[in-house]
Design a protein around this motif. Structure first.
Motif, PDB file in Angstrom:
ATOM      1  N   ASN A 179       3.652   1.791  11.566  1.00 14.82           N
ATOM      2  CA  ASN A 179       4.316   3.079  11.423  1.00 14.82           C
ATOM      3  C   ASN A 179       5.188   3.025  10.184  1.00 14.82           C
ATOM      4  O   ASN A 179       5.993   2.112  10.031  1.00 14.82           O
ATOM      5  CB  ASN A 179       5.152   3.404  12.660  1.00 14.82           C
ATOM      6  N   VAL A 180       5.015   3.989   9.302  1.00 12.06           N
ATOM      7  CA  VAL A 180       5.789   4.070   8.069  1.00 12.06           C
ATOM      8  C   VAL A 180       6.735   5.259   8.184  1.00 12.06           C
ATOM      9  O   VAL A 180       6.289   6.389   8.390  1.00 12.06           O
ATOM     10  CB  VAL A 180       4.862   4.258   6.841  1.00 12.06           C
TER      11      VAL A 180
ATOM     12  N   LEU B 121       0.862  -1.177   0.000  1.00 16.96           N
ATOM     13  CA  LEU B 121       0.000   0.000   0.000  1.00 16.96           C
ATOM     14  C   LEU B 121       0.900   1.229   0.000  1.00 16.96           C
ATOM     15  O   LEU B 121       1.660   1.455   0.951  1.00 16.96           O
ATOM     16  CB  LEU B 121      -0.902   0.007   1.233  1.00 16.96           C
ATOM     17  N   ALA B 122       0.855   2.018  -1.060  1.00 20.55           N
ATOM     18  CA  ALA B 122       1.677   3.218  -1.166  1.00 20.55           C
ATOM     19  C   ALA B 122       1.065   4.323  -0.314  1.00 20.55           C
ATOM     20  O   ALA B 122      -0.025   4.807  -0.607  1.00 20.55           O
ATOM     21  CB  ALA B 122       1.787   3.661  -2.616  1.00 20.55           C
ATOM     22  N   VAL B 123       1.760   4.681   0.764  1.00 20.87           N
ATOM     23  CA  VAL B 123       1.311   5.739   1.666  1.00 20.87           C
ATOM     24  C   VAL B 123       2.531   6.543   2.097  1.00 20.87           C
ATOM     25  O   VAL B 123       3.647   6.027   2.133  1.00 20.87           O
ATOM     26  CB  VAL B 123       0.581   5.179   2.912  1.00 20.87           C
ATOM     27  N   PRO B 124       2.343   7.808   2.451  1.00 23.34           N
ATOM     28  CA  PRO B 124       3.470   8.603   2.961  1.00 23.34           C
ATOM     29  C   PRO B 124       3.792   8.221   4.410  1.00 23.34           C
ATOM     30  O   PRO B 124       3.052   7.484   5.056  1.00 23.34           O
ATOM     31  CB  PRO B 124       2.953  10.045   2.872  1.00 23.34           C
ATOM     32  N   ASN B 125       4.910   8.761   4.912  1.00 21.78           N
ATOM     33  CA  ASN B 125       5.284   8.526   6.304  1.00 21.78           C
ATOM     34  C   ASN B 125       4.123   8.868   7.219  1.00 21.78           C
ATOM     35  O   ASN B 125       3.403   9.840   6.991  1.00 21.78           O
ATOM     36  CB  ASN B 125       6.494   9.376   6.693  1.00 21.78           C
ATOM     37  N   GLY B 126       3.924   8.055   8.236  1.00 27.37           N
ATOM     38  CA  GLY B 126       2.850   8.280   9.188  1.00 27.37           C
ATOM     39  C   GLY B 126       2.485   6.993   9.892  1.00 27.37           C
ATOM     40  O   GLY B 126       3.116   5.953   9.704  1.00 27.37           O
ATOM     41  N   THR B 127       1.464   7.053  10.706  1.00 27.80           N
ATOM     42  CA  THR B 127       0.968   5.890  11.427  1.00 27.80           C
ATOM     43  C   THR B 127      -0.402   5.536  10.871  1.00 27.80           C
ATOM     44  O   THR B 127      -1.233   6.417  10.662  1.00 27.80           O
ATOM     45  CB  THR B 127       0.899   6.184  12.937  1.00 27.80           C
TER      46      THR B 127
ATOM     47  N   GLY C   3       5.905   2.795   1.842  1.00 24.16           N
ATOM     48  CA  GLY C   3       4.533   2.462   2.190  1.00 24.16           C
ATOM     49  C   GLY C   3       4.451   1.265   3.112  1.00 24.16           C
ATOM     50  O   GLY C   3       5.393   0.929   3.814  1.00 24.16           O
ATOM     51  N   ILE C   4       3.296   0.650   3.088  1.00 27.49           N
ATOM     52  CA  ILE C   4       3.017  -0.495   3.953  1.00 27.49           C
ATOM     53  C   ILE C   4       3.207  -1.776   3.147  1.00 27.49           C
ATOM     54  O   ILE C   4       2.679  -1.911   2.043  1.00 27.49           O
ATOM     55  CB  ILE C   4       1.578  -0.415   4.497  1.00 27.49           C
TER      56      ILE C   4
ATOM     57  N   TYR D 172       2.856 -11.162   8.203  1.00 27.63           N
ATOM     58  CA  TYR D 172       3.940 -10.237   8.508  1.00 27.63           C
ATOM     59  C   TYR D 172       3.578  -8.838   8.035  1.00 27.63           C
ATOM     60  O   TYR D 172       2.864  -8.678   7.046  1.00 27.63           O
ATOM     61  CB  TYR D 172       5.230 -10.624   7.768  1.00 27.63           C
ATOM     62  N   SER D 173       4.144  -7.847   8.709  1.00 22.73           N
ATOM     63  CA  SER D 173       4.015  -6.460   8.275  1.00 22.73           C
ATOM     64  C   SER D 173       5.403  -5.839   8.241  1.00 22.73           C
ATOM     65  O   SER D 173       6.243  -6.125   9.103  1.00 22.73           O
ATOM     66  CB  SER D 173       3.127  -5.690   9.251  1.00 22.73           C
ATOM     67  N   GLN D 174       5.630  -4.982   7.255  1.00 21.21           N
ATOM     68  CA  GLN D 174       6.913  -4.293   7.085  1.00 21.21           C
ATOM     69  C   GLN D 174       8.071  -5.295   7.024  1.00 21.21           C
ATOM     70  O   GLN D 174       9.123  -5.082   7.596  1.00 21.21           O
ATOM     71  CB  GLN D 174       7.136  -3.252   8.169  1.00 21.21           C
ATOM     72  N   HIS D 175       7.891  -6.396   6.320  1.00 23.10           N
ATOM     73  CA  HIS D 175       8.888  -7.408   5.988  1.00 23.10           C
ATOM     74  C   HIS D 175       9.310  -8.325   7.136  1.00 23.10           C
ATOM     75  O   HIS D 175       9.800  -9.399   6.892  1.00 23.10           O
ATOM     76  CB  HIS D 175      10.131  -6.785   5.358  1.00 23.10           C
ATOM     77  N   SER D 176       9.155  -7.905   8.404  1.00 22.69           N
ATOM     78  CA  SER D 176       9.660  -8.774   9.462  1.00 22.69           C
ATOM     79  C   SER D 176       8.813  -8.809  10.727  1.00 22.69           C
ATOM     80  O   SER D 176       9.011  -9.680  11.561  1.00 22.69           O
ATOM     81  CB  SER D 176      11.086  -8.348   9.843  1.00 22.69           C
ATOM     82  N   ASN D 177       7.907  -7.889  10.908  1.00 25.13           N
ATOM     83  CA  ASN D 177       7.083  -7.884  12.119  1.00 25.13           C
ATOM     84  C   ASN D 177       5.988  -8.936  12.007  1.00 25.13           C
ATOM     85  O   ASN D 177       5.137  -8.850  11.124  1.00 25.13           O
ATOM     86  CB  ASN D 177       6.454  -6.513  12.348  1.00 25.13           C
TER      87      ASN D 177
END
Length: 106
Positions: A63-64, A13-19, A79-80, A37-42
């Motif tokens: 958080n991105v 998901l293409a999103v700007p920095n943020g939560t 993004g996410i 998983y989220s953000q490749h490892s969480n």
């Protein structure tokens, strides 16, 4: 933890920095087990069993932000990223909504 032989299903998901509050919906087309998983490892959920024609919904916060070491950017986060490791037949959708929270840029 299960070992999966197939490439993970990936959602970006293409999103700007943020939560963001992220909601993912999965539908199983066969009995299977998956790890989310989220953000490749969480790891969000590990080794979840799901039966054929069942659905799974999970909401979590991500958080991105771009990260750097000694003023050199080493990860350009755009993004996410969500990955679903499984050897079964799943379809997935995801949506993200910004939440009012601090973003840390280091």
């Amino acid at each position: 933890m299960n070992t999966y032989s197939l490439e993970p299903l990936e959602i970006n998901l293409a999103v700007p920095n943020g939560t963001y509050e992220v909601t993912i919906n999965l539908k199983a087309h066969s009995d299977t087990v998956f790890t989310l998983y989220s953000q490749h490892s969480n790891i969000i959920d590990r080794d979840v069993e799901i039966k054929k024609n069942s659905e799974y919904t999970k909401t979590f916060t991500v958080n991105v932000c771009n990260r750097s070491i000694n003023d050199e950017e080493y990860e350009n986060v755009s993004g996410i990223n969500i990955q679903i490791a499984t050897d079964g037949d799943l379809t997935a959708t995801a949506a993200a909504s910004p939440v009012d929270s601090s973003t840390v840029n280091t």
